[in-house]
Design an enzyme around this catalytic site. Structure first.
Site, PDB file in Angstrom:
ATOM      1  N   ARG A   1      14.467  -3.323   6.886  1.00 20.52           N
ATOM      2  CA  ARG A   1      13.812  -2.615   7.990  1.00 20.52           C
ATOM      3  C   ARG A   1      13.798  -3.512   9.219  1.00 20.52           C
ATOM      4  O   ARG A   1      13.557  -4.712   9.092  1.00 20.52           O
ATOM      5  CB  ARG A   1      12.370  -2.270   7.588  1.00 20.52           C
ATOM      6  CG  ARG A   1      12.234  -0.940   6.896  1.00 20.52           C
ATOM      7  CD  ARG A   1      10.867  -0.729   6.297  1.00 20.52           C
ATOM      8  NE  ARG A   1       9.740  -0.987   7.196  1.00 20.52           N
ATOM      9  CZ  ARG A   1       8.480  -0.643   6.929  1.00 20.52           C
ATOM     10  NH1 ARG A   1       8.193  -0.032   5.797  1.00 20.52           N
ATOM     11  NH2 ARG A   1       7.501  -0.925   7.763  1.00 20.52           N
TER      12      ARG A   1
ATOM     13  N   LYS B   1       0.820  -1.221   0.000  1.00 23.99           N
ATOM     14  CA  LYS B   1       0.000   0.000   0.000  1.00 23.99           C
ATOM     15  C   LYS B   1       0.848   1.263   0.000  1.00 23.99           C
ATOM     16  O   LYS B   1       0.426   2.283  -0.536  1.00 23.99           O
ATOM     17  CB  LYS B   1      -1.056  -0.017   1.103  1.00 23.99           C
ATOM     18  CG  LYS B   1      -0.620   0.307   2.467  1.00 23.99           C
ATOM     19  CD  LYS B   1      -1.731   0.059   3.447  1.00 23.99           C
ATOM     20  CE  LYS B   1      -1.182  -0.466   4.750  1.00 23.99           C
ATOM     21  NZ  LYS B   1       0.004   0.238   5.232  1.00 23.99           N
TER      22      LYS B   1
ATOM     23  N   ARG C   1      12.166  -7.889   1.415  1.00 18.62           N
ATOM     24  CA  ARG C   1      12.186  -6.454   1.097  1.00 18.62           C
ATOM     25  C   ARG C   1      13.469  -5.793   1.588  1.00 18.62           C
ATOM     26  O   ARG C   1      13.931  -6.052   2.696  1.00 18.62           O
ATOM     27  CB  ARG C   1      10.962  -5.797   1.747  1.00 18.62           C
ATOM     28  CG  ARG C   1      10.866  -4.306   1.517  1.00 18.62           C
ATOM     29  CD  ARG C   1       9.483  -3.811   1.753  1.00 18.62           C
ATOM     30  NE  ARG C   1       9.124  -3.760   3.161  1.00 18.62           N
ATOM     31  CZ  ARG C   1       7.978  -3.245   3.599  1.00 18.62           C
ATOM     32  NH1 ARG C   1       7.090  -2.771   2.745  1.00 18.62           N
ATOM     33  NH2 ARG C   1       7.706  -3.236   4.886  1.00 18.62           N
TER      34      ARG C   1
ATOM     35  N   ARG D   1       3.527  -7.932  13.628  1.00 19.10           N
ATOM     36  CA  ARG D   1       2.779  -6.964  12.802  1.00 19.10           C
ATOM     37  C   ARG D   1       1.532  -7.605  12.204  1.00 19.10           C
ATOM     38  O   ARG D   1       0.477  -6.974  12.133  1.00 19.10           O
ATOM     39  CB  ARG D   1       3.679  -6.441  11.677  1.00 19.10           C
ATOM     40  CG  ARG D   1       4.737  -5.498  12.193  1.00 19.10           C
ATOM     41  CD  ARG D   1       5.831  -5.312  11.170  1.00 19.10           C
ATOM     42  NE  ARG D   1       5.431  -4.463  10.070  1.00 19.10           N
ATOM     43  CZ  ARG D   1       6.078  -4.422   8.900  1.00 19.10           C
ATOM     44  NH1 ARG D   1       7.111  -5.181   8.681  1.00 19.10           N
ATOM     45  NH2 ARG D   1       5.677  -3.594   7.968  1.00 19.10           N
TER      46      ARG D   1
ATOM     47  N   ARG E   1      -5.349   2.747  12.044  1.00 24.71           N
ATOM     48  CA  ARG E   1      -5.013   1.323  12.172  1.00 24.71           C
ATOM     49  C   ARG E   1      -5.798   0.667  13.283  1.00 24.71           C
ATOM     50  O   ARG E   1      -5.673  -0.543  13.482  1.00 24.71           O
ATOM     51  CB  ARG E   1      -3.540   1.199  12.500  1.00 24.71           C
ATOM     52  CG  ARG E   1      -2.660   0.678  11.376  1.00 24.71           C
ATOM     53  CD  ARG E   1      -1.261   0.751  11.877  1.00 24.71           C
ATOM     54  NE  ARG E   1      -0.289  -0.044  11.240  1.00 24.71           N
ATOM     55  CZ  ARG E   1       0.570   0.399  10.333  1.00 24.71           C
ATOM     56  NH1 ARG E   1       0.481   1.614   9.867  1.00 24.71           N
ATOM     57  NH2 ARG E   1       1.512  -0.388   9.891  1.00 24.71           N
TER      58      ARG E   1
HETATM   59  P1  AMP Z   1       4.187   1.251   8.344  1.00 22.69           P
HETATM   60  O1  AMP Z   1       5.320   1.915   7.664  1.00 22.69           O
HETATM   61  O2  AMP Z   1       2.862   1.861   8.036  1.00 22.69           O
HETATM   62  O3  AMP Z   1       4.202  -0.252   8.192  1.00 22.69           O
HETATM   63  O4  AMP Z   1       4.387   1.529   9.915  1.00 22.69           O
HETATM   64  C1  AMP Z   1       5.546   1.069  10.583  1.00 22.69           C
HETATM   65  C2  AMP Z   1       5.270   0.971  12.066  1.00 22.69           C
HETATM   66  O5  AMP Z   1       4.960   2.275  12.585  1.00 22.69           O
HETATM   67  C3  AMP Z   1       4.090   0.095  12.481  1.00 22.69           C
HETATM   68  O6  AMP Z   1       4.431  -1.275  12.541  1.00 22.69           O
HETATM   69  C4  AMP Z   1       3.785   0.678  13.855  1.00 22.69           C
HETATM   70  O7  AMP Z   1       4.746   0.288  14.809  1.00 22.69           O
HETATM   71  C5  AMP Z   1       3.990   2.179  13.617  1.00 22.69           C
HETATM   72  N1  AMP Z   1       2.744   2.830  13.138  1.00 22.69           N
HETATM   73  C6  AMP Z   1       2.592   3.495  11.965  1.00 22.69           C
HETATM   74  N2  AMP Z   1       1.356   3.977  11.863  1.00 22.69           N
HETATM   75  C7  AMP Z   1       0.693   3.601  12.981  1.00 22.69           C
HETATM   76  C8  AMP Z   1      -0.642   3.781  13.440  1.00 22.69           C
HETATM   77  N3  AMP Z   1      -1.543   4.468  12.732  1.00 22.69           N
HETATM   78  N4  AMP Z   1      -0.982   3.241  14.643  1.00 22.69           N
HETATM   79  C9  AMP Z   1      -0.087   2.559  15.383  1.00 22.69           C
HETATM   80  N5  AMP Z   1       1.188   2.341  14.999  1.00 22.69           N
HETATM   81  C10 AMP Z   1       1.582   2.853  13.804  1.00 22.69           C
END
Ligand code: AMP
Length: 250
Positions: free
Chosen positions: A191, A41, A158, A202, A119
């Site tokens: 990452r 996404k 990745r 996750r 989320r």
């Molecule tokens: P992403 O890049 O969207 O996969 O986000 C990486 C990490 O950031 C996630 O695994 C969470 O630890 C944190 N994170 C990002 N957005 C949120 C959110 N809206 N609510 C809670 N944790 C978030």
């Protein structure tokens, strides 16, 4: 003309302003992108940004950008970064504080695409209230769907470039030189939250906290499920078709 997307205000928050405000767009889009980690996404958010003219706003990017500035031990940002490294969700309070600080990006005349937010149901309800208060409406919630084995394969292979954010995959999209970014020559990294133990956390967080959002948006008639299988360009085409048919009635 390809719209310019400067996300300084989003990444820095507070009083930061965009160096280049949004270019004029024919239609203002306000979208939420849902999908499990690894569904692509983030890639779709970038592609849609160019197609639709709205900025892709990722909460994960804000937490990653903050890494360059060590947070005081025990501070909300330091705790958030530890949670993120383990693959856990950051607390709603921290995420909502971050969003409120960036309220201007939601009111932006160029629209927005939220990637990785909301989320949880609490976050979805908070964004609903924020938009009502601003007299703004979401056009659609695009929900990318992919079977779990494929998600795990995508995430574990990745590799990303911390400098320019380009994304590669050790098998399906390897860089020309091993571990070197094709675009800027930066050193590619895995990452922290793409390590197997964090991936598991996750996926569990997605199932328990984020999957219920689909029902929330379904009730509002906003949910557009899209298959995230295939190449990025194919998924983009599916998304644009769905938006054209279901939102614009074309
Ligand atoms: P992403 O890049 O969207 O996969 O986000 C990486 C990490 O950031 C996630 O695994 C969470 O630890 C944190 N994170 C990002 N957005 C949120 C959110 N809206 N609510 C809670 N944790 C978030």
């Amino acid at each position: 003309m390809t719209p310019v997307h400067d996300r300084t205000a989003w990444l820095q928050g507070g009083k930061a302003v965009c160096l280049q405000p949004p270019t004029r767009v024919d239609r203002i889009w306000r979208l939420v992108l849902l999908g499990p980690p690894g569904s692509g996404k983030g890639t779709q958010a970038e592609l849609l940004a160019h197609s639709l003219g709205a900025c892709a706003l990722s909460t994960g990017d804000v937490f990653r950008a903050a890494r360059g500035h060590p947070a005081p031990p025990g501070s909300a940002m330091a705790v958030a970064q530890e949670q993120m490294a383990r693959g856990e969700l950051v607390t709603d309070n921290s995420v909502l504080a971050l969003i409120r600080e960036r309220g201007r990006c939601l009111r932006c005349s160029g629209g927005f695409m939220l990637d990785g937010f909301p989320r949880t149901l609490a976050q979805a309800e908070a964004i609903d209230a924020l938009l009502v208060a601003e007299n703004l409406q979401l056009d659609a919630v695009v929900s990318y769907e992919l079977p779990t084995p494929e998600i795990i394969a995508r995430l574990s292979g990745r590799r990303t470039c911390p400098a320019c954010k380009s994304v590669f995959h050790v098998e399906t999209c390897p860089p020309k030189r091993e571990a070197v970014c094709d675009r800027c020559g930066g050193a590619l990294v895995q990452r922290e939250d793409d390590r197997p133990e964090a991936i598991q956390v996750r996926l569990e967080a997605y199932q328990s906290a984020t999957v219920p959002l689909a029902a929330h948006y379904q009730k509002k008639g906003l949910l557009f499920p899209i298959s995230a299988a295939g190449l990025p360009a194919e998924i983009l085409a599916r998304t644009l078709d769905a938006l054209a048919i279901r939102v614009l009635g074309l």
